[in-house]
Design a protein around this motif. Sequence first.
Motif, mmCIF file in Angstrom:
data_model
loop_
_atom_site.group_PDB
_atom_site.id
_atom_site.type_symbol
_atom_site.label_atom_id
_atom_site.label_comp_id
_atom_site.label_asym_id
_atom_site.label_seq_id
_atom_site.Cartn_x
_atom_site.Cartn_y
_atom_site.Cartn_z
ATOM 1 N N TYR A 82 0.863 -1.188 0.000
ATOM 2 C CA TYR A 82 0.000 0.000 0.000
ATOM 3 C C TYR A 82 0.894 1.231 0.000
ATOM 4 O O TYR A 82 1.918 1.243 0.677
ATOM 5 C CB TYR A 82 -0.864 0.055 1.275
ATOM 6 C CG TYR A 82 -1.561 -1.257 1.574
ATOM 7 C CD1 TYR A 82 -2.864 -1.487 1.152
ATOM 8 C CD2 TYR A 82 -0.890 -2.271 2.256
ATOM 9 C CE1 TYR A 82 -3.489 -2.697 1.409
ATOM 10 C CE2 TYR A 82 -1.501 -3.481 2.507
ATOM 11 C CZ TYR A 82 -2.798 -3.696 2.091
ATOM 12 O OH TYR A 82 -3.401 -4.900 2.337
ATOM 13 N N CYS A 140 -12.859 -5.780 2.102
ATOM 14 C CA CYS A 140 -11.778 -6.632 2.619
ATOM 15 C C CYS A 140 -12.422 -7.794 3.376
ATOM 16 O O CYS A 140 -13.153 -7.567 4.345
ATOM 17 C CB CYS A 140 -10.886 -5.814 3.542
ATOM 18 S SG CYS A 140 -9.846 -6.821 4.602
ATOM 19 N N CYS A 187 -4.664 -11.744 5.218
ATOM 20 C CA CYS A 187 -3.968 -11.292 4.007
ATOM 21 C C CYS A 187 -3.168 -12.434 3.376
ATOM 22 O O CYS A 187 -3.063 -12.529 2.155
ATOM 23 C CB CYS A 187 -3.035 -10.138 4.330
ATOM 24 S SG CYS A 187 -3.870 -8.694 5.003
ATOM 25 N N CYS A 232 -5.670 -14.314 1.378
ATOM 26 C CA CYS A 232 -6.481 -13.486 0.477
ATOM 27 C C CYS A 232 -5.616 -12.852 -0.624
ATOM 28 O O CYS A 232 -5.820 -13.110 -1.809
ATOM 29 C CB CYS A 232 -7.182 -12.407 1.302
ATOM 30 S SG CYS A 232 -7.896 -11.076 0.346
ATOM 31 N N CYS A 282 -4.734 -7.484 -2.142
ATOM 32 C CA CYS A 282 -4.093 -6.168 -2.175
ATOM 33 C C CYS A 282 -2.697 -6.221 -2.796
ATOM 34 O O CYS A 282 -1.712 -5.793 -2.188
ATOM 35 C CB CYS A 282 -4.035 -5.589 -0.761
ATOM 36 S SG CYS A 282 -5.665 -5.194 -0.110
HETATM 37 S S1 SF4 Z 1 -5.102 -8.682 1.308
HETATM 38 FE FE1 SF4 Z 1 -6.329 -6.782 1.407
HETATM 39 S S2 SF4 Z 1 -8.457 -7.472 1.091
HETATM 40 FE FE2 SF4 Z 1 -7.268 -9.287 1.615
HETATM 41 S S3 SF4 Z 1 -7.453 -9.548 3.848
HETATM 42 FE FE3 SF4 Z 1 -5.593 -8.326 3.482
HETATM 43 S S4 SF4 Z 1 -6.255 -6.167 3.583
HETATM 44 FE FE4 SF4 Z 1 -8.108 -7.434 3.314
#
Ligand code: SF4
Length: 244
Positions: free
Chosen positions: A152, A205, A216, A219, A222
């Motif tokens: 980010y 999210c 994360c 997932c 991001c």
């Molecule tokens: S990668 Fe992004 S969308 Fe996925 S859990 Fe982490 S902060 Fe949330």
Amino acid sequence: MTAAPQSILMTQPNGYILWEGPSPIDGSPLVAIVTMKTSNRKTGKMAQVWILKRDLNPVDAIANGSDNAICGDCPHRKQSNGVRTCYVNVGQAPRSIWLAYQRKAYPRLSESSYATVFSRVKVRWGAYGDPAMLPGVLFTAVNRCAAGHTAYTHQWRQPFARWAVGMMMASCDSVKDYEQAREMGWRTFNVLSVATKPAVQSKQCPATVEGSSAQCATCALCNGARVDVFVHAHGPSAKRVTYV
Ligand code: SF4
């Protein structure tokens, strides 16, 4: 690929120096350290990259404002009214890591060892500090060997951060930010007030969905290339959204 130095494989330190170099903001000396273990329940098992000033501990850097070298114009930095809304408590992990760096606890990691160290590891860039302060070649070389990444940046308006489009999420604190970042080609991570309607194509999210066990590490939405993501503000972020 050249084999990793035997010392790295045998000692398995807690972290490594990834890079030392100048800040694109003011040229002051920075260091990027990757730590290999975390107890962060939100991210799950990911290597964490910390971007710190080399010559000043992060607590003092915030106190004298020189943290702009690592955080740029992030609105969550300490403001002139003394309010700081960043969620990172620099007196804890960032300070400990900086002190360990001063004690020379971390060996330097050469590019020839990336494949050994990062295979099957996902990397979270910017556990503290903005990863757009780093060279793009470092970022892409590590990610090429890693199993995935999240990143980010609040520097998405800055020309020096253009290399990160498609590889980092633009951190947005308002609908205006979101629209501008999208126009500039970024995928976005949006912290919204509870009353703000998210953009239709953005995805909540999953870690913030009631009852979800998403992290994360599993997932990895991001990574700057997939979708726009939003979270509803809570804690310190809620204060910032209120100001916006
Ligand atoms: S990668 Fe992004 S969308 Fe996925 S859990 Fe982490 S902060 Fe949330």
